[in-house]
Design a protein around this motif. Structure first.
Motif, PDB file in Angstrom:
ATOM      1  N   TYR A  55       7.498 -19.838   0.393  1.00 31.20           N
ATOM      2  CA  TYR A  55       7.229 -18.850  -0.659  1.00 31.20           C
ATOM      3  C   TYR A  55       5.829 -18.261  -0.517  1.00 31.20           C
ATOM      4  CZ  TYR A  55      11.447 -20.360  -3.101  1.00 31.20           C
ATOM      5  OH  TYR A  55      12.737 -20.646  -3.440  1.00 31.20           O
ATOM      6  N   LEU A  56       4.864 -19.097  -0.189  1.00 35.64           N
ATOM      7  CA  LEU A  56       3.500 -18.611  -0.008  1.00 35.64           C
ATOM      8  C   LEU A  56       3.429 -17.605   1.146  1.00 35.64           C
ATOM      9  CD1 LEU A  56       0.551 -18.818  -0.887  1.00 35.64           C
ATOM     10  CD2 LEU A  56       0.293 -20.681   0.742  1.00 35.64           C
ATOM     11  N   CYS A  61       3.120 -12.017   3.093  1.00 36.20           N
ATOM     12  CA  CYS A  61       3.717 -10.903   3.842  1.00 36.20           C
ATOM     13  C   CYS A  61       3.895  -9.684   2.954  1.00 36.20           C
ATOM     14  CB  CYS A  61       5.060 -11.321   4.441  1.00 36.20           C
ATOM     15  SG  CYS A  61       4.900 -12.449   5.829  1.00 36.20           S
ATOM     16  N   MET A  62       4.337  -9.907   1.714  1.00 35.70           N
ATOM     17  CA  MET A  62       4.502  -8.782   0.786  1.00 35.70           C
ATOM     18  C   MET A  62       3.156  -8.134   0.479  1.00 35.70           C
ATOM     19  SD  MET A  62       7.225 -10.065  -2.009  1.00 35.70           S
ATOM     20  CE  MET A  62       8.780 -10.778  -1.536  1.00 35.70           C
ATOM     21  N   VAL A  66       2.084  -4.263   1.178  1.00 38.93           N
ATOM     22  CA  VAL A  66       1.517  -3.372   0.152  1.00 38.93           C
ATOM     23  C   VAL A  66       0.190  -2.796   0.638  1.00 38.93           C
ATOM     24  CG1 VAL A  66       0.502  -3.334  -2.163  1.00 38.93           C
ATOM     25  CG2 VAL A  66       2.696  -4.485  -1.779  1.00 38.93           C
ATOM     26  N   VAL A  67      -0.640  -3.634   1.242  1.00 36.58           N
ATOM     27  CA  VAL A  67      -1.926  -3.152   1.767  1.00 36.58           C
ATOM     28  C   VAL A  67      -1.699  -2.105   2.850  1.00 36.58           C
ATOM     29  CG1 VAL A  67      -3.945  -3.858   3.123  1.00 36.58           C
ATOM     30  CG2 VAL A  67      -3.233  -5.225   1.154  1.00 36.58           C
ATOM     31  N   LEU A  68      -0.740  -2.319   3.729  1.00 35.65           N
ATOM     32  CA  LEU A  68      -0.447  -1.336   4.776  1.00 35.65           C
ATOM     33  C   LEU A  68       0.041  -0.019   4.188  1.00 35.65           C
ATOM     34  CD1 LEU A  68       1.233  -3.517   7.541  1.00 35.65           C
ATOM     35  CD2 LEU A  68      -0.972  -2.358   7.658  1.00 35.65           C
ATOM     36  N   VAL A  69       0.894  -0.081   3.179  1.00 42.44           N
ATOM     37  CA  VAL A  69       1.393   1.143   2.543  1.00 42.44           C
ATOM     38  C   VAL A  69       0.238   1.896   1.892  1.00 42.44           C
ATOM     39  CG1 VAL A  69       2.803   2.011   0.628  1.00 42.44           C
ATOM     40  CG2 VAL A  69       3.746   0.311   2.211  1.00 42.44           C
ATOM     41  N   ILE A  70      -0.623   1.169   1.203  1.00 40.99           N
ATOM     42  CA  ILE A  70      -1.779   1.824   0.563  1.00 40.99           C
ATOM     43  C   ILE A  70      -2.694   2.427   1.618  1.00 40.99           C
ATOM     44  CG2 ILE A  70      -3.880   1.365  -0.765  1.00 40.99           C
ATOM     45  CD1 ILE A  70      -2.256  -0.714  -2.351  1.00 40.99           C
TER      46      ILE A  70
END
Length: 81
Positions: A55-56, A61-62, A66-70
């Motif tokens: 889970y960690l 990874c999520m 998100v950082v890559l999309v931003i």
């Protein structure tokens, strides 16, 4: 008379020894059950640690996604300007 008293003492000691033997057998059975429960608990604990790790990693990874999309959206804004 003395033999009767010795006979009574021997019978009493035999009864006490029987109780001790019974208690030892009961303790042995309970210990065997406890060992099984501890093994099961150990397996569950190891499985929960593995799942926590998974889970960690998924959360990390999520976050990276998100950082890559931003970052891509910010780069696109800079190109348009």
């Amino acid at each position: 008379e003395i033999f009767k008293e010795i006979h009574v003492l021997v019978i009493d000691q035999g009864t006490i020894l029987d109780r001790i033997d019974y208690n030892i057998e009961q303790a042995s059975e309970k210990i065997a059950g406890a060992v099984k429960e501890l093994d099961t608990a150990d397996k569950h604990q190891k499985n929960s640690k593995v799942m926590l790790c998974i889970y960690l990693l998924l959360v990390l990874c999520m976050c990276m996604a998100v950082v890559l999309v931003i970052k891509k959206s910010m780069q696109a804004k800079h190109r348009n300007n």
